[in-house]
Design a protein around this motif. Structure first.
Motif, PDB file in Angstrom:
ATOM      1  N   ASP A 122     -49.451   0.165   8.710  1.00 32.46           N
ATOM      2  CA  ASP A 122     -49.569   1.575   7.812  1.00 32.46           C
ATOM      3  C   ASP A 122     -50.886   1.198   7.272  1.00 32.46           C
ATOM      4  O   ASP A 122     -51.940   2.077   7.039  1.00 32.46           O
ATOM      5  CB  ASP A 122     -48.384   1.616   6.950  1.00 32.46           C
ATOM      6  CG  ASP A 122     -47.271   2.266   7.717  1.00 32.46           C
ATOM      7  OD1 ASP A 122     -47.337   2.654   9.020  1.00 32.46           O
ATOM      8  OD2 ASP A 122     -46.070   2.310   7.056  1.00 32.46           O
ATOM      9  N   PHE A 123     -51.207   0.106   6.429  1.00 32.82           N
ATOM     10  CA  PHE A 123     -52.257  -0.266   5.727  1.00 32.82           C
ATOM     11  C   PHE A 123     -53.379  -0.400   6.579  1.00 32.82           C
ATOM     12  O   PHE A 123     -54.656   0.094   6.146  1.00 32.82           O
ATOM     13  CB  PHE A 123     -51.921  -1.492   5.113  1.00 32.82           C
ATOM     14  CG  PHE A 123     -52.911  -1.674   3.749  1.00 32.82           C
ATOM     15  CD1 PHE A 123     -54.197  -2.045   3.640  1.00 32.82           C
ATOM     16  CD2 PHE A 123     -52.179  -1.092   2.576  1.00 32.82           C
ATOM     17  CE1 PHE A 123     -54.968  -2.110   2.383  1.00 32.82           C
ATOM     18  CE2 PHE A 123     -52.705  -1.373   1.253  1.00 32.82           C
ATOM     19  CZ  PHE A 123     -54.217  -1.581   1.360  1.00 32.82           C
ATOM     20  N   VAL A 124     -53.437  -0.873   7.814  1.00 31.46           N
ATOM     21  CA  VAL A 124     -54.634  -0.914   8.647  1.00 31.46           C
ATOM     22  C   VAL A 124     -54.999   0.481   9.301  1.00 31.46           C
ATOM     23  O   VAL A 124     -56.246   0.869   9.308  1.00 31.46           O
ATOM     24  CB  VAL A 124     -54.153  -1.903   9.831  1.00 31.46           C
ATOM     25  CG1 VAL A 124     -55.194  -1.587  10.999  1.00 31.46           C
ATOM     26  CG2 VAL A 124     -54.103  -3.256   9.591  1.00 31.46           C
ATOM     27  N   GLU A 125     -53.892   1.268   9.474  1.00 37.22           N
ATOM     28  CA  GLU A 125     -54.052   2.576   9.742  1.00 37.22           C
ATOM     29  C   GLU A 125     -54.825   3.663   8.708  1.00 37.22           C
ATOM     30  O   GLU A 125     -55.729   4.486   9.018  1.00 37.22           O
ATOM     31  CB  GLU A 125     -52.701   3.393  10.354  1.00 37.22           C
ATOM     32  CG  GLU A 125     -52.175   2.826  11.709  1.00 37.22           C
ATOM     33  CD  GLU A 125     -51.026   3.672  12.002  1.00 37.22           C
ATOM     34  OE1 GLU A 125     -50.481   4.399  11.183  1.00 37.22           O
ATOM     35  OE2 GLU A 125     -50.524   3.168  12.964  1.00 37.22           O
ATOM     36  N   GLU A 126     -54.450   3.216   7.409  1.00 42.75           N
ATOM     37  CA  GLU A 126     -55.068   4.059   6.529  1.00 42.75           C
ATOM     38  C   GLU A 126     -56.389   3.470   5.934  1.00 42.75           C
ATOM     39  O   GLU A 126     -57.104   4.512   5.590  1.00 42.75           O
ATOM     40  CB  GLU A 126     -54.143   3.926   5.325  1.00 42.75           C
ATOM     41  CG  GLU A 126     -52.661   4.806   5.617  1.00 42.75           C
ATOM     42  CD  GLU A 126     -51.825   4.404   4.651  1.00 42.75           C
ATOM     43  OE1 GLU A 126     -51.924   3.954   3.399  1.00 42.75           O
ATOM     44  OE2 GLU A 126     -50.367   5.151   4.603  1.00 42.75           O
ATOM     45  N   THR A 127     -56.451   2.236   6.012  1.00 44.97           N
ATOM     46  CA  THR A 127     -57.643   1.649   5.471  1.00 44.97           C
ATOM     47  C   THR A 127     -58.509   0.911   6.169  1.00 44.97           C
ATOM     48  O   THR A 127     -59.733   0.570   6.004  1.00 44.97           O
ATOM     49  CB  THR A 127     -57.467   0.921   4.154  1.00 44.97           C
ATOM     50  OG1 THR A 127     -56.634  -0.263   4.706  1.00 44.97           O
ATOM     51  CG2 THR A 127     -56.533   1.414   3.338  1.00 44.97           C
ATOM     52  N   GLY A 128     -58.024   0.621   7.459  1.00 41.22           N
ATOM     53  CA  GLY A 128     -58.792  -0.334   8.488  1.00 41.22           C
ATOM     54  C   GLY A 128     -58.942  -1.752   7.926  1.00 41.22           C
ATOM     55  O   GLY A 128     -59.557  -2.654   8.765  1.00 41.22           O
ATOM     56  N   VAL A 129     -58.135  -2.083   7.139  1.00 36.35           N
ATOM     57  CA  VAL A 129     -58.080  -3.570   6.585  1.00 36.35           C
ATOM     58  C   VAL A 129     -56.711  -4.083   6.989  1.00 36.35           C
ATOM     59  O   VAL A 129     -55.586  -3.708   6.410  1.00 36.35           O
ATOM     60  CB  VAL A 129     -58.409  -3.556   5.295  1.00 36.35           C
ATOM     61  CG1 VAL A 129     -58.357  -5.088   4.466  1.00 36.35           C
ATOM     62  CG2 VAL A 129     -59.753  -3.011   4.873  1.00 36.35           C
ATOM     63  N   ASN A 130     -56.580  -5.515   7.262  1.00 33.88           N
ATOM     64  CA  ASN A 130     -55.405  -6.313   7.483  1.00 33.88           C
ATOM     65  C   ASN A 130     -55.159  -6.917   6.078  1.00 33.88           C
ATOM     66  O   ASN A 130     -55.794  -7.574   5.498  1.00 33.88           O
ATOM     67  CB  ASN A 130     -55.514  -7.313   8.682  1.00 33.88           C
ATOM     68  CG  ASN A 130     -54.345  -8.157   8.620  1.00 33.88           C
ATOM     69  OD1 ASN A 130     -53.178  -7.569   8.569  1.00 33.88           O
ATOM     70  ND2 ASN A 130     -54.364  -9.457   8.891  1.00 33.88           N
ATOM     71  N   VAL A 131     -53.892  -6.782   5.685  1.00 31.47           N
ATOM     72  CA  VAL A 131     -53.340  -7.363   4.481  1.00 31.47           C
ATOM     73  C   VAL A 131     -52.052  -8.328   4.792  1.00 31.47           C
ATOM     74  O   VAL A 131     -51.467  -8.861   3.645  1.00 31.47           O
ATOM     75  CB  VAL A 131     -52.773  -6.240   3.359  1.00 31.47           C
ATOM     76  CG1 VAL A 131     -54.147  -5.344   3.080  1.00 31.47           C
ATOM     77  CG2 VAL A 131     -51.501  -5.582   4.144  1.00 31.47           C
ATOM     78  N   ALA A 132     -51.765  -8.589   5.997  1.00 32.51           N
ATOM     79  CA  ALA A 132     -50.880  -9.724   6.473  1.00 32.51           C
ATOM     80  C   ALA A 132     -51.386 -11.013   6.527  1.00 32.51           C
ATOM     81  O   ALA A 132     -52.433 -11.274   7.170  1.00 32.51           O
ATOM     82  CB  ALA A 132     -50.157  -9.292   7.845  1.00 32.51           C
ATOM     83  N   TYR A 133     -50.796 -11.882   5.630  1.00 35.40           N
ATOM     84  CA  TYR A 133     -51.380 -13.247   5.352  1.00 35.40           C
ATOM     85  C   TYR A 133     -50.335 -14.419   5.585  1.00 35.40           C
ATOM     86  O   TYR A 133     -49.212 -14.320   5.111  1.00 35.40           O
ATOM     87  CB  TYR A 133     -52.142 -13.318   4.296  1.00 35.40           C
ATOM     88  CG  TYR A 133     -53.660 -12.812   4.219  1.00 35.40           C
ATOM     89  CD1 TYR A 133     -54.674 -13.459   4.722  1.00 35.40           C
ATOM     90  CD2 TYR A 133     -53.889 -11.483   4.007  1.00 35.40           C
ATOM     91  CE1 TYR A 133     -56.046 -12.705   4.635  1.00 35.40           C
ATOM     92  CE2 TYR A 133     -54.927 -10.665   3.791  1.00 35.40           C
ATOM     93  CZ  TYR A 133     -55.969 -11.271   4.126  1.00 35.40           C
ATOM     94  OH  TYR A 133     -57.211 -10.799   4.316  1.00 35.40           O
TER      95      TYR A 133
END
Length: 331
Positions: A122-133
Motif C-alpha cells: 500500500d505504501f509503495v502504491e501511494e508514495t512509490g517508496v519501499n518501507v519493508a526492511y
C-alpha cells in the motif's frame, strides 16, 4: 541572515521522538517479526545479494498448532521463555539453508508477515517508496545515566521485498537492489545530542561492524545486541533534512525563501518594478503542453519572468493545467 528559522524547518522534518520505531523499536503482534534462524551473521551475508529465502510456516508442518496456541500463550510466563518454547518446537523442522524461522508474540508469525507485506505494498502504491526492511543489530540506549528506561534503536537496515506466488505457497523474502544503510534518524540523534558519529557500513561484515558500534556507544553505557527483525521503517524526509542542512547558504540566497522566513522585501525591488519586469512573450515562444486561455497564459508568463505570485480560482477553472504548463515552461 538569522538561520534559526531554517534550522527549525529542518528539525521539524526529523522525527526523533520515541514514537518513531527508528528511535524506539517495539515488537508488535501485527507489524514486526524476529528472525530466529538462520543466525543474523549468516543471514546478513547471504541476503545482501540475490538469495531468496522461504518463510517457514508452522501451520503447514504442525497441524496441532491451532490447538496448541492457547498452551503456548498461557503456560509461558515470560516472552523469552515463550520464544524459547517456539524455537525448541520448530527449529528442528528447518531443513534447508534458505528457510527462515520467524517468531512473533502472536501464535503464528505468518499473519504478521502478511500484514507487513500488505502495508508495504500500500505504501509503495501511494508514495512509490519501499518501507519493508530487515533490521540488523540494535543499540540499547538510555536518555540519561540515571534513567531506568531502556530503548532500542535498529542499527543497519536492509530493504527487502516480500512475495507470495499464491495463497497456498510460502512467502519468500529477498533484498532489493538498494544497499544496506545506517539508521539515519538515530545516527543524527546520537550525533546531535552526544557528539558520537556512527560509521557508515563499508562491507566489513556484520560482526565487525557491530563491534565498532559497540565500542563507540560503550562510553555512554549503552549496549549493542546482534538481532534481526523485520518491520516497516519510514524516513522519507531525511533527504529533505540533509538538503536544508547541507545547502543552507544557497537556500537562504533565494529571495522567495527569505520572504517565507519573514525577511522584509528588498527595497531595491518594488512591486512596480516586479510588474514591469514581466516579459510579454508572444504565444509562439510559450511551450504549453496543454490548452491555456488568456488568464492562464498571463500566469505562465509571470512565472517565466520569475515573478512570485499566488494563483487561485474556483474548482474547474484550470489551475492544475496552468501548473502543468508552468512546469513545462520552466523546464
Amino acid at each position: 541572515m538569522d538561520t534559526k528559522k531554517l534550522d527549525k524547518w529542518a528539525e521539524l522534518l526529523l522525527d526523533t521522538g520515541k514514537r518513531n520505531n527508528l528511535i524506539n523499536f517495539k515488537d508488535t503482534r501485527a507489524s514486526t517479526v524476529e528472525v530466529l534462524l538462520p543466525a543474523p551473521d549468516v543471514l546478513f551475508e547471504k541476503i545482501d545479494g540475490n538469495t531468496s529465502f522461504e518463510v517457514f510456516d508452522p501451520r503447514i508442518i504442525d497441524l496441532d498448532i491451532i490447538e496448541n496456541e492457547s498452551v503456548i500463550s498461557s503456560d509461558v510466563n515470560s516472552s523469552q521463555s515463550q520464544k524459547a518454547t517456539f524455537f525448541a518446537r520448530y527449529s528442528g523442522r528447518i531443513k534447508r539453508p534458505n528457510q527462515l524461522l520467524l517468531y512473533n508474540t502472536a501464535a503464528n508469525p505468518i499473519a504478521a508477515v502478511r500484514n507487513i507485506d500488505k502495508k508495504a505494498r500500500d505504501f509503495v502504491e501511494e508514495t512509490g517508496v519501499n518501507v519493508a526492511y530487515m533490521a540488523f543489530g540494535f543499540i540499547h540506549w538510555k536518555e540519561s545515566d540515571s534513567s531506568n528506561l531502556t530503548f532500542r534503536a535498529p542499527v543497519l537496515l536492509l530493504p527487502i521485498q516480500l512475495t507470495q506466488a499464491s495463497a497456498v505457497e510460502p512467502y519468500c523474502i529477498q533484498s532489493t537492489e538498494d544497499d544496506v544503510i545506517l539508521n539515519p534518524t538515530f545516527a543524527y540523534k546520537i550525533a546531535a545530542e552526544h557528539g558520537v558519529k556512527l560509521p557508515e557500513y563499508s562491507d566489513e561484515g556484520l560482526p565487525a561492524y557491530l563491534e565498532k558500534v559497540k565500542q563507540l556507544v560503550a562510553k555512554l553505557q549503552w549496549t549493542v545486541t546482534n538481532e534481526c527483525k523485520i518491520g516497516l521503517f519510514s524516513f522519507l524526509k531525511i533527504n529533505m533534512y540533509r538538503d536544508l542542512k547541507d545547502n543552507a547558504d544557497a537556500i537562504l540566497a533565494n529571495r522567495n525563501v527569505r520572504r517565507l522566513l519573514g525577511e522584509a522585501s528588498d527595497p531595491a525591488i518594488s512591486d512596480g518594478d516586479e510588474e514591469a519586469a514581466v516579459v510579454q512573450n508572444p504565444l509562439i515562444e510559450l511551450h504549453s503542453v496543454v490548452d491555456a486561455d488568456s488568464s492562464q497564459i498571463e500566469a505562465i508568463e509571470m512565472a517565466k519572468s520569475g515573478k512570485s505570485f499566488v494563483l487561485q480560482g474556483p474548482p474547474g477553472t484550470g489551475k492544475s493545467q496552468t501548473i502543468t504548463n508552468i512546469i513545462a515552461e520552466c523546464l
